[in-house]
Every structure is written in structure tokens, then in C-alpha cells.
Design a protein around this motif. Structure first.
Motif: not given
Ligand code: MG
Ligand code: IMP
Length: 182
Positions: A43-45, A101-104
């Protein structure tokens, strides 16, 4: 923290049931594609942790997790392409089936940089899932393997995404359009 706009003034782009339904579909697809393996979710914080928490609960196979801390420098609401690692991986990814896993995905510069860093550690495979994709904003050629939603060129907040640390807690994705977007 400054008092910014109130969340109730921001238009809803994706409500929580739309997000939940799409994440169930992504969970099924990813579980089917990775059947027989134990994917390693990175996951990318900060933005991706809420998405990752929901995604992993929709997988029907075991997965291991780690987080990478990244600060993508924004100038206003546009990412400048400067990337800084604020937290390194805790576990080796050599030989692993890594799913970032990226948000955007916006300009793509952050993931382009990450792809280089991660592939140097020789994972068995490296794929990307992003909840949101602003394809029209791409400045470097990056394509996600799994996309939750294609969205227009608007700055969005909520469901983990922030503007100056505000709005992460919102259960839906909202637009800052009325306030800052052109
Ligand atoms: Mg991001
Ligand atoms: P990229 O490097 O341009 O693809 O930018 C990716 C990063 O910029 C994301 O991981 C976010 O941290 C930030 N970002 C880009 N667009 C938005 C947005 O609409 N809302 C919140 N953060 C964004």
C-alpha cells in the motif's frame, strides 16, 4: 490546521455503496487472477490505506502486506512529479507477486518512479491496482492492471484522499471543484 471548506459543500462523485460494490468486484477479479499464489500487497501511504483495508477483506485468498510511504509533492492541487520516500518496505519483495495498491493515478509520475524502485528488487511479478484513475492527466505512460473508477480531471477528496490532511475520513469521494478546481 486551517478551516477549509465544509465537506457538505463538496459534490459527491462516488458514494460509499458504489465504492463498496466496485471493491467487491476488484476483490473477485484479483482473487481469481492470483489463485494458487500469495500476493504481497504494498500500500502506498498515505492515501491508499482505507482502500487497501477494504480490498484485502474482499480477497478470497491469503495475502501478505507492507506499506511504502511516499510524499508526492503537490503544487496547489497538481502533483509536481517530485517524489520522496518517507517509509521504506519492511519485508523483502524478491521473488514475490507484488500488487501495489494506490489511491489515485494522476500524472503517473509517482508510480513510474515506484515501478523502477520496486522492480530493482526483483519481484516475481509487479502489478498495480488503483482505486481512481485520471487517465486524461497522464504525463508519463503508466497503465494500472486494475482500476476501480476512471474519473474526470477534478481534484477529489475522501475515502483516504486528502487536501492538506483534510477530508480523509469521508466515506465517499467528493470533488473540490467548487472550491479549487477549474
Ligand atoms: Mg498515492
Ligand atoms: P501522480 O504522481 O501525478 O500520478 O500523483 C499521484 C499522487 O498525487 C496521488 O497518490 C495523490 O497523493 C496525489 N493526487 C493526485 N490527484 C489527487 C486528487 O485528486 N486528490 C488527492 N490527491 C491527489
Amino acid at each position: 490546521m486551517t478551516n477549509g471548506p465544509s465537506a457538505s459543500n463538496l459534490e459527491v462523485l462516488l458514494n460509499s455503496s458504489q465504492i463498496g460494490a466496485r471493491i467487491r468486484e476488484l476483490g473477485e477479479q484479483i482473487s481469481s487472477d492470483y489463485r494458487g499464489t500469495t500476493p504481497h500487497l504494498v500500500g502506498v501511504l498515505m492515501g491508499a490505506w482505507i482502500f487497501m483495508a477494504d480490498l484485502i477483506r474482499n480477497l478470497s485468498l491469503e495475502a501478505t502486506v507492507d506499506f511504502l510511504g511516499i510524499q508526492s509533492c503537490l503544487s496547489g492541487t497538481t502533483s509536481s512529479g517530485e517524489v520522496r520516500i518517507t517509509k521504506d518496505l519492511d519485508v523483502s519483495i524478491a521473488g514475490r507477486d507484488v500488487l501495489v495498491v494506490e489511491d489515485i493515478l494522476d500524472t503517473g509520475r509517482t508510480y513510474h518512479y515506484l515501478e523502477g524502485v520496486l522492480s530493482a528488487h526483483q519481484p516475481n511479478s509487479l502489478k498495480l491496482v488503483t482505486l481512481l484513475d485520471k487517465t486524461s492527466r497522464r504525463a508519463v505512460p503508466v497503465t494500472a492492471d486494475y482500476v476501480g473508477f476512471q474519473i474526470p480531471d477534478v481534484f477529489v477528496v475522501g475515502y483516504g484522499l486528502d487536501y492538506n490532511q483534510q477530508f480523509r475520513r469521508l466515506p465517499e469521494v467528493r470533488c473540490l471543484r467548487k472550491v479549487t478546481c477549474v
